[in-house]
Design a protein around this motif. Structure first.
Motif, PDB file in Angstrom:
ATOM      1  N   ARG A   5       1.217  -0.658  -0.281  1.00 30.05           N
ATOM      2  CA  ARG A   5       0.464   0.299   0.213  1.00 30.05           C
ATOM      3  C   ARG A   5       0.906   1.394  -0.097  1.00 30.05           C
ATOM      4  O   ARG A   5       2.185   0.971   0.826  1.00 30.05           O
ATOM      5  N   THR A   6      -0.071   2.410  -0.708  1.00 31.87           N
ATOM      6  CA  THR A   6       1.067   3.761  -0.851  1.00 31.87           C
ATOM      7  C   THR A   6       0.575   4.624  -0.489  1.00 31.87           C
ATOM      8  O   THR A   6      -0.264   4.793  -0.329  1.00 31.87           O
ATOM      9  N   THR A   7       1.388   5.195   0.214  1.00 29.39           N
ATOM     10  CA  THR A   7       1.318   6.247   0.645  1.00 29.39           C
ATOM     11  C   THR A   7       1.894   7.867   0.009  1.00 29.39           C
ATOM     12  O   THR A   7       3.459   7.414   0.686  1.00 29.39           O
ATOM     13  N   TYR A   8       1.299   8.825  -0.083  1.00 29.72           N
ATOM     14  CA  TYR A   8       1.868  10.098  -0.731  1.00 29.72           C
ATOM     15  C   TYR A   8       1.414  11.620   0.142  1.00 29.72           C
ATOM     16  O   TYR A   8       0.742  11.316   0.377  1.00 29.72           O
ATOM     17  N   VAL A   9       2.827  12.392  -0.010  1.00 31.38           N
ATOM     18  CA  VAL A   9       2.117  13.622   0.444  1.00 31.38           C
ATOM     19  C   VAL A   9       1.199  14.248  -0.382  1.00 31.38           C
ATOM     20  O   VAL A   9       1.653  13.875  -1.605  1.00 31.38           O
ATOM     21  N   ASP A  10       0.779  15.299  -0.287  1.00 38.91           N
ATOM     22  CA  ASP A  10       0.049  15.933  -1.139  1.00 38.91           C
ATOM     23  C   ASP A  10       0.405  16.481  -1.504  1.00 38.91           C
ATOM     24  O   ASP A  10      -0.128  16.556  -3.603  1.00 38.91           O
ATOM     25  N   PHE A  11       2.296  17.211  -1.716  1.00 45.19           N
ATOM     26  CA  PHE A  11       2.322  17.945  -2.247  1.00 45.19           C
ATOM     27  C   PHE A  11       2.820  17.056  -3.875  1.00 45.19           C
ATOM     28  O   PHE A  11       3.941  17.785  -5.009  1.00 45.19           O
ATOM     29  N   VAL A  12       2.163  15.459  -3.523  1.00 43.28           N
ATOM     30  CA  VAL A  12       2.908  14.820  -4.555  1.00 43.28           C
ATOM     31  C   VAL A  12       2.544  14.082  -5.760  1.00 43.28           C
ATOM     32  O   VAL A  12       1.982  13.227  -6.497  1.00 43.28           O
ATOM     33  N   LYS A  13       1.139  14.192  -5.248  1.00 45.68           N
ATOM     34  CA  LYS A  13      -0.467  13.996  -4.897  1.00 45.68           C
ATOM     35  C   LYS A  13      -0.219  13.254  -6.485  1.00 45.68           C
ATOM     36  O   LYS A  13      -0.746  14.766  -7.369  1.00 45.68           O
ATOM     37  N   GLY A  14      -0.663  12.547  -7.694  1.00 44.54           N
ATOM     38  CA  GLY A  14      -1.231  12.822  -9.373  1.00 44.54           C
ATOM     39  C   GLY A  14       0.828  13.059  -9.872  1.00 44.54           C
ATOM     40  O   GLY A  14       0.199  13.359 -11.114  1.00 44.54           O
ATOM     41  N   ARG A  15       1.356  13.264  -9.009  1.00 42.79           N
ATOM     42  CA  ARG A  15       2.836  13.291 -10.393  1.00 42.79           C
ATOM     43  C   ARG A  15       3.386  12.333  -9.978  1.00 42.79           C
ATOM     44  O   ARG A  15       4.019  11.738 -11.024  1.00 42.79           O
ATOM     45  N   PHE A  16       3.740  12.321  -8.568  1.00 42.84           N
ATOM     46  CA  PHE A  16       4.648  11.311  -8.367  1.00 42.84           C
ATOM     47  C   PHE A  16       3.873   8.995  -8.690  1.00 42.84           C
ATOM     48  O   PHE A  16       2.907   9.443  -7.769  1.00 42.84           O
ATOM     49  N   THR A  17       4.238   8.357  -8.808  1.00 43.62           N
ATOM     50  CA  THR A  17       4.029   7.099  -8.492  1.00 43.62           C
ATOM     51  C   THR A  17       5.451   6.299  -7.951  1.00 43.62           C
ATOM     52  O   THR A  17       6.686   6.459  -8.394  1.00 43.62           O
ATOM     53  N   LEU A  18       4.943   5.750  -6.717  1.00 44.52           N
ATOM     54  CA  LEU A  18       5.814   4.212  -6.144  1.00 44.52           C
ATOM     55  C   LEU A  18       5.709   3.677  -6.604  1.00 44.52           C
ATOM     56  O   LEU A  18       4.476   2.515  -6.547  1.00 44.52           O
ATOM     57  N   SER A  19       6.337   2.922  -6.179  1.00 42.52           N
ATOM     58  CA  SER A  19       6.631   1.487  -6.644  1.00 42.52           C
ATOM     59  C   SER A  19       7.938   0.437  -6.321  1.00 42.52           C
ATOM     60  O   SER A  19       8.467   0.613  -6.171  1.00 42.52           O
ATOM     61  N   ARG A  20       7.485  -1.056  -6.225  1.00 48.61           N
ATOM     62  CA  ARG A  20       8.515  -1.894  -6.044  1.00 48.61           C
ATOM     63  C   ARG A  20       8.649  -3.324  -7.161  1.00 48.61           C
ATOM     64  O   ARG A  20       6.838  -3.834  -7.198  1.00 48.61           O
ATOM     65  N   ASP A  21       9.434  -4.124  -7.058  1.00 47.33           N
ATOM     66  CA  ASP A  21       9.541  -5.012  -7.698  1.00 47.33           C
ATOM     67  C   ASP A  21       8.812  -6.216  -6.845  1.00 47.33           C
ATOM     68  O   ASP A  21       8.642  -5.508  -5.365  1.00 47.33           O
ATOM     69  N   SER A  22       9.023  -7.136  -6.958  1.00 50.03           N
ATOM     70  CA  SER A  22       7.615  -8.522  -6.674  1.00 50.03           C
ATOM     71  C   SER A  22       8.586  -8.762  -5.124  1.00 50.03           C
ATOM     72  O   SER A  22       7.886  -9.418  -4.073  1.00 50.03           O
ATOM     73  N   ALA A  23      10.231  -9.162  -5.332  1.00 47.94           N
ATOM     74  CA  ALA A  23      11.361  -9.581  -4.235  1.00 47.94           C
ATOM     75  C   ALA A  23      10.667  -8.553  -3.438  1.00 47.94           C
ATOM     76  O   ALA A  23      12.011  -8.341  -2.059  1.00 47.94           O
ATOM     77  N   LYS A  24      10.999  -7.077  -3.702  1.00 51.52           N
ATOM     78  CA  LYS A  24      10.893  -5.986  -2.382  1.00 51.52           C
ATOM     79  C   LYS A  24      12.073  -5.391  -2.573  1.00 51.52           C
ATOM     80  O   LYS A  24      12.437  -4.771  -1.630  1.00 51.52           O
ATOM     81  N   ASN A  25      12.857  -5.853  -3.278  1.00 49.49           N
ATOM     82  CA  ASN A  25      14.367  -5.322  -3.332  1.00 49.49           C
ATOM     83  C   ASN A  25      14.812  -4.164  -4.170  1.00 49.49           C
ATOM     84  O   ASN A  25      16.020  -3.572  -3.924  1.00 49.49           O
TER      85      ASN A  25
END
Length: 122
Positions: free
Chosen positions: A56-76
């Motif tokens: 589950r991802t959480t963004y601060v307001d000033f980047v919402k809609g502009r930045f996207t956080l993700s990671r690979d399945s190994a979580k590394n």
């Protein structure tokens, strides 16, 4: 011990995009909370986004809609896709990780990378 290495920083024009990467290595078992923070000159370190054990991802307001956080399945490997960049996004960006509860408070993170510089010109 856990090592975090960031890459992908650089320069961009306002409205442009950059993609940051963070590679975790070492004893990464249980490292489920990962985050990006940033710090501009003369300012305090601030959270940008974080991802928890359930992805589950959480963004601060000033980047919402502009930045996207993700990671690979190994979580590394952690990624931050930054679009519609603004000059105020200029900062050193740090990857952080921890085994504990996930939050945007930098005091809760035990492991840190060296940072990668992002510079956005108008």
């Amino acid at each position: 011990q856990v090592q975090l290495v960031e890459s992908g920083g650089g320069s961009a024009q306002a409205g442009g995009s950059l993609r940051l990467s963070c590679a975790a290595s070492g004893y990464t078992y249980g490292i489920y909370c990962m985050a990006w923070f940033r710090q501009a000159p003369g300012k305090e370190r601030e959270g940008v986004a974080h991802i928890d054990a359930l992805d589950r991802t959480t963004y601060v307001d000033f980047v919402k809609g502009r930045f996207t956080l993700s990671r690979d399945s190994a979580k590394n490997n952690l990624y931050l896709q930054m679009n519609s960049l603004k000059p105020e996004d200029t900062a050193m960006y740090y990857c952080a990780a921890d085994r504990g509860d996930c939050s945007g408070d930098h005091r809760n993170f035990a492991y840190w990378g060296q940072g990668t510089q992002v510079t956005v010109s108008s």
